[in-house]
Write an enzyme that holds these catalytic residues in place. Structure first.
Site, mmCIF file in Angstrom:
data_model
loop_
_atom_site.group_PDB
_atom_site.id
_atom_site.type_symbol
_atom_site.label_atom_id
_atom_site.label_comp_id
_atom_site.label_asym_id
_atom_site.label_seq_id
_atom_site.Cartn_x
_atom_site.Cartn_y
_atom_site.Cartn_z
ATOM 1 N N LEU A 135 17.129 63.836 69.204
ATOM 2 C CA LEU A 135 16.785 64.616 68.016
ATOM 3 C C LEU A 135 15.823 63.850 67.108
ATOM 4 O O LEU A 135 14.769 64.354 66.726
ATOM 5 C CB LEU A 135 18.051 64.995 67.247
ATOM 6 N N ILE A 167 16.771 56.518 70.129
ATOM 7 C CA ILE A 167 17.654 57.379 70.906
ATOM 8 C C ILE A 167 18.706 56.531 71.631
ATOM 9 O O ILE A 167 18.388 55.724 72.503
ATOM 10 C CB ILE A 167 16.850 58.230 71.898
ATOM 11 N N THR A 168 19.952 56.738 71.242
ATOM 12 C CA THR A 168 21.061 55.962 71.806
ATOM 13 C C THR A 168 21.217 56.228 73.292
ATOM 14 O O THR A 168 21.183 57.377 73.736
ATOM 15 C CB THR A 168 22.360 56.303 71.071
ATOM 16 N N GLN A 348 33.053 36.796 52.721
ATOM 17 C CA GLN A 348 33.327 36.008 51.519
ATOM 18 C C GLN A 348 34.618 35.206 51.671
ATOM 19 O O GLN A 348 34.680 34.025 51.301
ATOM 20 C CB GLN A 348 33.428 36.939 50.299
ATOM 21 N N HIS A 350 35.924 34.171 54.413
ATOM 22 C CA HIS A 350 35.691 33.114 55.404
ATOM 23 C C HIS A 350 34.805 31.995 54.867
ATOM 24 O O HIS A 350 34.706 30.929 55.494
ATOM 25 C CB HIS A 350 35.044 33.697 56.662
ATOM 26 N N GLU A 375 23.405 59.527 62.180
ATOM 27 C CA GLU A 375 24.115 60.805 62.031
ATOM 28 C C GLU A 375 24.160 61.262 60.575
ATOM 29 O O GLU A 375 25.138 61.841 60.108
ATOM 30 C CB GLU A 375 25.508 60.732 62.662
ATOM 31 N N GLU A 379 22.795 59.076 51.715
ATOM 32 C CA GLU A 379 22.111 59.954 50.771
ATOM 33 C C GLU A 379 22.162 61.404 51.222
ATOM 34 O O GLU A 379 22.369 62.320 50.406
ATOM 35 C CB GLU A 379 20.653 59.497 50.601
#
Length: 399
Positions: A135, A167-168, A348, A350, A375, A379
């Site tokens: 997409l 694109i995954t 923080q 650690h 996905e 915003e």
């Protein structure tokens, strides 16, 4: 290690008993098999083949595909519980089969013709086929209305030209679920169609694997379509106007899943923080004795618990069909922002060690940054929530 998950006996919905077994097997797989090999995944930027095969054998490539097509048939409330377990380890594991079950597979499940489902869904559910959701484009990410990839009718075929980005699973995909514009939007619809395009189609090329900030082992790449020809039978649903609705529905469902994944990762970051606070010392005392460290742990725990409750409520509302707009966006917005804060606190707690490679919280810190982007960005989620609340307020005021 539990082996192959038994196919659930229920025909329409997985029973609580069957799902408890699936969840337990997944938890064992994640924590006993994958977690010990996280460094290997990071170093090689790949999921080991034996882990991939085990995931196939367990049915994880098709856990959200209906049972009639060879999947486990989990609904979204069960999907969310599973995602919280999968989020506990390298996010590349979930990404390996996420598009099959989620944004790509669900387009075919919800909008495909019987012939299209018969041709592809069993192969997708078994992991024989890796499906990829094409997409996003340069200039068209969270808002599909800006789509510029075109599909032109030529006799009994369609000819697709354009470029997709980020694109995954593109380098591994056998099938691309491709969104393309067939005409400008008009009074009849958006003019956005979706096509099933095999990866070996002439004119389809996959670019170099992207170099990302994190999520090693989860591969993305650009995909180019240079006059790719597909038959009319490749048009999902047989309609030129299915695409926009299919994208919106798949993305909305996927947002609940991503929210659940975020909760699982936040739980891992919290567990790592607790273990570090109990064992690391400063001035001869465990740092967990310091009240400011305890305060950070408290903030982490509160975020995880709130996120888990929100995910479960959003998943229930989806399954009940009482809210498929605001709830998915609210869950994704809160949980992806929350896991970023929890991961930051983990680093923080650690101290300097948390900034070092090969420490789990450093990997988590980098991995979860992407969750606020794909996905639908945070915003976009705020816009969806606000717009829908405003519309409802307007309707109420007119009564």
């Amino acid at each position: 290690m539990t082996g192959v998950m038994q196919q659930p006996t229920a025909t329409s919905q997985v029973s609580a008993e069957d799902f408890a077994d699936i969840l337990a097997a997944t938890r064992e797989f994640v924590r006993e098999v994958v977690v010990p090999r996280e460094q290997e995944i990071l170093d090689t930027d790949a999921i080991p083949e034996d882990i991939r095969q085990t995931a196939k054998d367990m049915g994880l490539f098709g856990y959200a595909i209906p049972q009639e097509w060879g999947g486990l048939g989990l609904d979204l409330t069960q999907d969310a519980e599973l995602a919280m377990e999968l989020g506990y380890t390298s996010l590349a594991l979930r990404s390996m089969f996420g598009t099959n079950n989620g944004i790509a597979g669900q387009v075919l499940v919800n909008f495909g013709t019987d012939e299209q489902k018969a041709a592809w869904l069993e192969k997708i559910a078994s992991g024989e086929v890796v499906a990829s959701f094409a997409l996003t484009e340069p200039g068209a990410g969270s808002d599909p209305a800006g789509l510029r990839t075109k599909a032109v009718r030529d006799g009994d075929d369609w000819v697709i030209s354009g470029e997709k980005r980020f694109i995954t699973n593109a380098p591994l995909a056998d099938l691309f679920v491709v969104f393309a514009r067939t005409r400008p939007a008009d009074e009849n619809g958006t003019g956005i169609a979706v096509f099933l395009v095999p990866a070996d189609s002439a004119g389809l090329t996959v670019g170099a694997k992207d170099r990302k900030m994190g999520q090693e082992g989860a591969w993305t790449a650009d995909v180019h379509f240079d006059g790719v020809r597909v038959p009319n039978a490749a048009l999902i649903g047989g309609s030129e106007d299915v695409g926009y609705k299919a994208a919106m529905m798949s993305l909305a469902r996927g947002r609940v899943h991503i929210a659940a994944l975020s909760v699982g990762t936040a739980q891992r970051a919290l567990d790592e923080s607790i273990a570090w606070a109990a064992t690391a010392t400063q001035g001869g005392n465990p740092i967990g004795e310091f009240q400011l460290v305890q305060a950070m742990l408290a903030d982490q725990q509160t975020g995880v618990m709130a996120g888990r409750a929100l995910v479960r409520e959003a998943a229930r509302a989806w399954v009940d069909n009482t809210d498929r707009r605001v709830a998915p966006s609210a869950a994704k917005l809160y949980c992806t922002e929350m896991v970023g804060k929890v991961a930051d606190l983990a680093v923080q707690i650690h101290g300097g060690s948390g900034y070092m490679r090969d420490v789990p919280v450093e990997r988590i810190y980098r991995e979860v940054r992407l969750l606020r982007l794909y996905e639908g960005t945070s915003e976009i989620q705020r816009l969806i929530i606000g717009r829908n609340l405003y519309k409802q307020g307007t309707k109420n005021a007119q009564r």
